[in-house]
Design a protein around this motif. Structure first.
Motif, PDB file in Angstrom:
ATOM      1  N   GLU A  42       0.829  -1.207   0.000  1.00 52.08           N
ATOM      2  CA  GLU A  42       0.000   0.000   0.000  1.00 52.08           C
ATOM      3  C   GLU A  42       0.866   1.260   0.000  1.00 52.08           C
ATOM      4  OE1 GLU A  42      -3.370   2.456  -0.075  1.00 52.08           O
ATOM      5  OE2 GLU A  42      -3.024   0.377  -0.671  1.00 52.08           O
ATOM      6  N   LYS A  43       1.927   1.272   0.806  1.00 48.30           N
ATOM      7  CA  LYS A  43       2.824   2.433   0.841  1.00 48.30           C
ATOM      8  C   LYS A  43       3.525   2.628  -0.504  1.00 48.30           C
ATOM      9  CE  LYS A  43       3.744   2.370   5.793  1.00 48.30           C
ATOM     10  NZ  LYS A  43       4.760   2.151   6.840  1.00 48.30           N
ATOM     11  N   ALA A  44       3.890   1.536  -1.157  1.00 45.55           N
ATOM     12  CA  ALA A  44       4.531   1.623  -2.474  1.00 45.55           C
ATOM     13  C   ALA A  44       3.567   2.203  -3.506  1.00 45.55           C
ATOM     14  CB  ALA A  44       5.034   0.250  -2.915  1.00 45.55           C
ATOM     15  N   ARG A  45       2.321   1.809  -3.427  1.00 46.14           N
ATOM     16  CA  ARG A  45       1.299   2.338  -4.342  1.00 46.14           C
ATOM     17  C   ARG A  45       1.120   3.836  -4.136  1.00 46.14           C
ATOM     18  NH1 ARG A  45      -3.298   4.135  -4.364  1.00 46.14           N
ATOM     19  NH2 ARG A  45      -3.801   3.650  -2.208  1.00 46.14           N
ATOM     20  N   ILE A  46       1.057   4.265  -2.877  1.00 43.70           N
ATOM     21  CA  ILE A  46       0.901   5.687  -2.559  1.00 43.70           C
ATOM     22  C   ILE A  46       2.129   6.472  -3.011  1.00 43.70           C
ATOM     23  CG2 ILE A  46       0.767   7.330  -0.627  1.00 43.70           C
ATOM     24  CD1 ILE A  46      -1.018   5.171   0.785  1.00 43.70           C
ATOM     25  N   LEU A  47       3.307   5.924  -2.780  1.00 43.62           N
ATOM     26  CA  LEU A  47       4.552   6.570  -3.206  1.00 43.62           C
ATOM     27  C   LEU A  47       4.550   6.825  -4.712  1.00 43.62           C
ATOM     28  CD1 LEU A  47       7.605   7.367  -2.622  1.00 43.62           C
ATOM     29  CD2 LEU A  47       8.102   5.017  -3.306  1.00 43.62           C
ATOM     30  N   ALA A  48       4.106   5.848  -5.461  1.00 44.17           N
ATOM     31  CA  ALA A  48       4.115   5.945  -6.925  1.00 44.17           C
ATOM     32  C   ALA A  48       3.210   7.059  -7.442  1.00 44.17           C
ATOM     33  CB  ALA A  48       3.699   4.609  -7.535  1.00 44.17           C
ATOM     34  N   ASP A  49       2.270   7.509  -6.628  1.00 50.24           N
ATOM     35  CA  ASP A  49       1.356   8.582  -7.031  1.00 50.24           C
ATOM     36  C   ASP A  49       1.914   9.979  -6.762  1.00 50.24           C
ATOM     37  OD1 ASP A  49      -0.581   6.869  -8.031  1.00 50.24           O
ATOM     38  OD2 ASP A  49      -1.618   6.695  -6.101  1.00 50.24           O
ATOM     39  N   LYS A  50       3.093  10.065  -6.169  1.00 53.03           N
ATOM     40  CA  LYS A  50       3.689  11.382  -5.892  1.00 53.03           C
ATOM     41  C   LYS A  50       4.002  12.104  -7.205  1.00 53.03           C
ATOM     42  CE  LYS A  50       5.495  10.728  -1.320  1.00 53.03           C
ATOM     43  NZ  LYS A  50       4.677  11.716  -0.668  1.00 53.03           N
ATOM     44  N   GLU A  51       3.806  13.394  -7.183  1.00 50.88           N
ATOM     45  CA  GLU A  51       3.998  14.223  -8.373  1.00 50.88           C
ATOM     46  C   GLU A  51       5.399  14.065  -8.971  1.00 50.88           C
ATOM     47  OE1 GLU A  51       2.676  16.423 -11.376  1.00 50.88           O
ATOM     48  OE2 GLU A  51       1.405  15.871  -9.671  1.00 50.88           O
ATOM     49  N   GLU A  52       6.416  13.978  -8.108  1.00 51.14           N
ATOM     50  CA  GLU A  52       7.797  13.870  -8.579  1.00 51.14           C
ATOM     51  C   GLU A  52       8.040  12.615  -9.407  1.00 51.14           C
ATOM     52  OE1 GLU A  52       6.886  14.294  -5.422  1.00 51.14           O
ATOM     53  OE2 GLU A  52       7.939  16.000  -4.576  1.00 51.14           O
ATOM     54  N   LEU A  53       7.234  11.595  -9.208  1.00 50.21           N
ATOM     55  CA  LEU A  53       7.444  10.322  -9.891  1.00 50.21           C
ATOM     56  C   LEU A  53       6.535  10.149 -11.105  1.00 50.21           C
ATOM     57  CD1 LEU A  53       7.992   8.015  -6.799  1.00 50.21           C
ATOM     58  CD2 LEU A  53       9.696   9.118  -8.250  1.00 50.21           C
ATOM     59  N   LYS A  54       5.900  11.221 -11.519  1.00 52.28           N
ATOM     60  CA  LYS A  54       5.088  11.183 -12.734  1.00 52.28           C
ATOM     61  C   LYS A  54       5.942  11.622 -13.909  1.00 52.28           C
ATOM     62  CE  LYS A  54       0.777  11.827 -10.363  1.00 52.28           C
ATOM     63  NZ  LYS A  54      -0.354  12.687 -10.099  1.00 52.28           N
TER      64      LYS A  54
END
Length: 103
Positions: A42-54
């Motif tokens: 779940e934390k990995a999924r949330i991390l992937a949604d961070k603006e910097e990682l888009k």
């Protein structure tokens, strides 16, 4: 000239009760197989949604199962393939520090 930005991300929370019962396997090989916990996923999924990682262009991961599992969400969000590189595995820095202190 474009700037290159590199993000170093530690794998998400691992499953702490992981047990592997094959005594012939090295500890380092067992360590590579430790997976993410449910909370880690779940934390990995949330991390992937961070603006910097888009909109990233390349994604690399160590060959550790938990690192690959963390990277999969970033890869999915960016329509990328994760490049696996075993050279990105864990390092035992502690051993290097103790050797330097003895000098």
């Amino acid at each position: 000239m474009c700037d290159t930005v590199i993000y170093l991300i530690r794998h998400s929370e691992q499953y702490r009760d992981y047990v592997y019962n094959n005594n012939s396997e090295k500890e380092s090989e067992i360590n590579k197989k430790i997976i993410l916990s449910i909370e880690g996923e779940e934390k990995a999924r949330i991390l992937a949604d961070k603006e910097e990682l888009k909109n990233i262009e390349l994604l690399y991961s160590s060959d550790y199962a938990r690192a690959v599992a963390t990277a999969k969400y970033i890869a999915f969000n960016n329509n990328l393939t994760t490049n696996i590189d075993e050279r990105l595995g864990e390092r035992k820095i502690r051993n290097n520090r103790s050797n330097k202190s003895k000098r």
